[in-house]
Write a protein that holds these residues in place. Structure first.
Motif, PDB file in Angstrom:
ATOM      1  N   VAL A 149     -10.001   1.912  -1.223  1.00  0.00           N
ATOM      2  CA  VAL A 149      -9.213   0.801  -0.823  1.00  0.00           C
ATOM      3  C   VAL A 149      -9.458  -0.363  -1.916  1.00  0.00           C
ATOM      4  CG1 VAL A 149      -8.938  -1.030   0.765  1.00  0.00           C
ATOM      5  CG2 VAL A 149      -8.606   1.369   1.438  1.00  0.00           C
ATOM      6  N   PHE A 150     -10.927  -0.606  -2.136  1.00  0.00           N
ATOM      7  CA  PHE A 150     -11.160  -1.448  -3.158  1.00  0.00           C
ATOM      8  C   PHE A 150     -10.714  -1.127  -4.456  1.00  0.00           C
ATOM      9  CE2 PHE A 150     -14.590  -2.924  -0.136  1.00  0.00           C
ATOM     10  CZ  PHE A 150     -13.998  -4.157   0.082  1.00  0.00           C
ATOM     11  N   MET A 199      -7.083  -2.346  -8.943  1.00  0.00           N
ATOM     12  CA  MET A 199      -6.183  -2.019 -10.090  1.00  0.00           C
ATOM     13  C   MET A 199      -4.636  -2.672  -9.837  1.00  0.00           C
ATOM     14  SD  MET A 199      -6.924   2.058  -9.808  1.00  0.00           S
ATOM     15  CE  MET A 199      -5.974   2.411 -11.435  1.00  0.00           C
ATOM     16  N   LEU A 200      -4.558  -2.853  -8.636  1.00  0.00           N
ATOM     17  CA  LEU A 200      -3.207  -3.845  -8.265  1.00  0.00           C
ATOM     18  C   LEU A 200      -3.466  -5.417  -8.729  1.00  0.00           C
ATOM     19  CD1 LEU A 200      -2.030  -2.280  -4.949  1.00  0.00           C
ATOM     20  CD2 LEU A 200      -0.966  -2.048  -7.113  1.00  0.00           C
ATOM     21  N   ILE A 201      -4.456  -5.971  -8.635  1.00  0.00           N
ATOM     22  CA  ILE A 201      -4.749  -7.134  -9.127  1.00  0.00           C
ATOM     23  C   ILE A 201      -4.779  -7.294 -10.717  1.00  0.00           C
ATOM     24  CG2 ILE A 201      -6.432  -9.083  -9.250  1.00  0.00           C
ATOM     25  CD1 ILE A 201      -7.199  -8.373  -6.323  1.00  0.00           C
ATOM     26  N   THR A 247      -2.231   3.771 -11.160  1.00  0.00           N
ATOM     27  CA  THR A 247      -2.802   3.607  -9.685  1.00  0.00           C
ATOM     28  C   THR A 247      -1.741   4.560  -8.896  1.00  0.00           C
ATOM     29  OG1 THR A 247      -3.080   1.129 -10.281  1.00  0.00           O
ATOM     30  CG2 THR A 247      -2.523   1.819  -7.987  1.00  0.00           C
ATOM     31  N   PHE A 248      -0.531   4.653  -9.345  1.00  0.00           N
ATOM     32  CA  PHE A 248       0.152   5.801  -8.562  1.00  0.00           C
ATOM     33  C   PHE A 248      -0.354   7.148  -8.755  1.00  0.00           C
ATOM     34  CE2 PHE A 248       3.323   2.284  -8.577  1.00  0.00           C
ATOM     35  CZ  PHE A 248       3.237   1.848  -7.379  1.00  0.00           C
ATOM     36  N   ILE A 249      -0.803   7.608  -9.931  1.00  0.00           N
ATOM     37  CA  ILE A 249      -1.212   8.937 -10.119  1.00  0.00           C
ATOM     38  C   ILE A 249      -2.607   9.165  -9.531  1.00  0.00           C
ATOM     39  CG2 ILE A 249      -2.336  10.371 -11.983  1.00  0.00           C
ATOM     40  CD1 ILE A 249      -0.156   9.174 -13.786  1.00  0.00           C
ATOM     41  N   LEU A 250      -3.279   8.373  -9.244  1.00  0.00           N
ATOM     42  CA  LEU A 250      -4.514   8.257  -8.577  1.00  0.00           C
ATOM     43  C   LEU A 250      -4.194   8.339  -7.095  1.00  0.00           C
ATOM     44  CD1 LEU A 250      -7.699   8.218  -8.645  1.00  0.00           C
ATOM     45  CD2 LEU A 250      -7.591   5.795  -8.412  1.00  0.00           C
ATOM     46  N   LEU A 251      -3.417   7.478  -6.395  1.00  0.00           N
ATOM     47  CA  LEU A 251      -3.008   7.490  -5.199  1.00  0.00           C
ATOM     48  C   LEU A 251      -2.417   9.032  -4.695  1.00  0.00           C
ATOM     49  CD1 LEU A 251      -2.342   6.334  -2.417  1.00  0.00           C
ATOM     50  CD2 LEU A 251       0.139   5.575  -3.403  1.00  0.00           C
ATOM     51  N   ALA A 252      -1.422   9.694  -5.805  1.00  0.00           N
ATOM     52  CA  ALA A 252      -0.747  10.822  -5.744  1.00  0.00           C
ATOM     53  C   ALA A 252      -2.004  12.212  -5.561  1.00  0.00           C
ATOM     54  CB  ALA A 252       0.010  11.240  -6.655  1.00  0.00           C
TER      55      ALA A 252
END
Length: 66
Positions: A19-20, A25-27, A49-54
């Motif tokens: 989460v952190f 990454m979004l900031i 970010t989206f690749i890490l989330l996937a």
């Protein structure tokens, strides 16, 4: 040395770190979009970010963390 061990503590630690990481990454993507000299750099950060989330969804879905 662990004085108290809860089976959920490992999962809680992993989720907290992730989460952190996503917030950081979004900031970073926001500031790259708003203030960077290279305007398209934020697209790479968002893609990362989206690749890490996937990847994390795949790990969680197939229970690959254990």
């Amino acid at each position: 040395m662990d004085l108290v061990y809860f089976p959920e503590s490992y999962n809680l630690f992993i989720v907290t770190v992730l989460v952190f990481t996503f917030i950081r990454m979004l900031i970073r993507a926001f500031f790259e979009w708003k203030y960077s000299k290279y305007l398209k750099q934020f697209i790479l950060t968002l893609t990362e970010t989206f690749i890490l989330l996937a990847a994390l969804i795949v790990f969680a879905k197939f229970n690959l963390l254990y």
